[in-house]
Design an enzyme around this catalytic site. Structure first.
Site, PDB file in Angstrom:
ATOM      1  N   CYS A   1      34.551  42.805  37.728  1.00 29.66           N
ATOM      2  CA  CYS A   1      35.992  42.788  38.001  1.00 29.66           C
ATOM      3  C   CYS A   1      36.430  41.371  38.332  1.00 29.66           C
ATOM      4  O   CYS A   1      35.918  40.742  39.263  1.00 29.66           O
ATOM      5  CB  CYS A   1      36.302  43.723  39.166  1.00 29.66           C
ATOM      6  SG  CYS A   1      38.034  43.687  39.664  1.00 29.66           S
TER       7      CYS A   1
ATOM      8  N   CYS B   1      40.883  40.197  32.819  1.00 27.17           N
ATOM      9  CA  CYS B   1      40.765  41.530  33.423  1.00 27.17           C
ATOM     10  C   CYS B   1      39.919  42.363  32.476  1.00 27.17           C
ATOM     11  O   CYS B   1      40.104  42.299  31.250  1.00 27.17           O
ATOM     12  CB  CYS B   1      42.143  42.159  33.603  1.00 27.17           C
ATOM     13  SG  CYS B   1      42.095  43.869  34.207  1.00 27.17           S
TER      14      CYS B   1
END
Length: 184
Positions: free
Chosen positions: A42, A155
């Site tokens: 992440c 992302c």
């Protein structure tokens, strides 16, 4: 062992303190389960928690993240030194990509664009419609104006709309994703 924190999603709108807390908690669980390497996939968690993770988990196992490999790959492929970043608000606000890119390509300019609605939209799994295309066009507009030749998809959700991003940005723009950079 894979651990996805879908209960507290989306991460991109969380505060740095929350993200650091979540990341260190989850890293502890993985280490308790016997992990020998920690991959923080992440971007928002990496941007907020990397120093804390290296301090705690890094004493026990190697910690691998996405920001550094993304920036290194973008620095290698940019031809004009104008690199775009599409990322969550938390990732953009952290400045982690600007710092990492400056390490690998000090002459490059980063054009960051926060995309607060994109990851939740992708996560919802709805059909791509005209409003989604319009939203993505709006996020890409500053990158087109900035004449970037490389865009970091900052992302892990964004590669799921990569074909649309490529069409909007143009074939000549290289897209850099965490998966490829991390594997390299």
């Amino acid at each position: 062992t894979y651990l996805g924190d879908t209960a507290r999603f989306p991460y991109g709108e969380r505060s740095p303190a929350e993200l650091e807390s979540f990341a260190t908690e989850l890293a502890g669980r993985l280490l308790d389960d016997g992990a020998k390497l920690l991959v923080v996939a992440c971007n928002s968690a990496t941007a907020a928690a990397l120093p804390a993770l290296r301090e705690t988990a890094g004493r026990r196992v190697p910690v691998v993240t996405v920001v550094e490999p993304d920036a290194r790959l973008a620095a290698q492929v940019t031809q004009n030194g104008r690199v775009g970043l599409l990322a969550t608000a938390a990732t953009v606000a952290s400045g982690a990509y600007a710092q990492a890119l400056a390490t690998h390509a000090p002459e490059a300019t980063l054009h960051p664009v926060a995309c607060p609605e994109l990851a939740p939209l992708i996560q919802a799994g709805e059909e791509i419609n005209a409003s989604v295309v319009s939203l993505i066009r709006d996020y890409c507009a500053p990158l087109r104006r900035g004449e970037v030749d490389t865009v970091i998809l900052g992302c892990t959700h964004y590669p799921l709309v990569r074909p649309m991003l490529q069409r909007i940005l143009g074939r000549e723009v290289r897209l850099v994703t965490a998966g490829h950079a991390l594997a390299a």
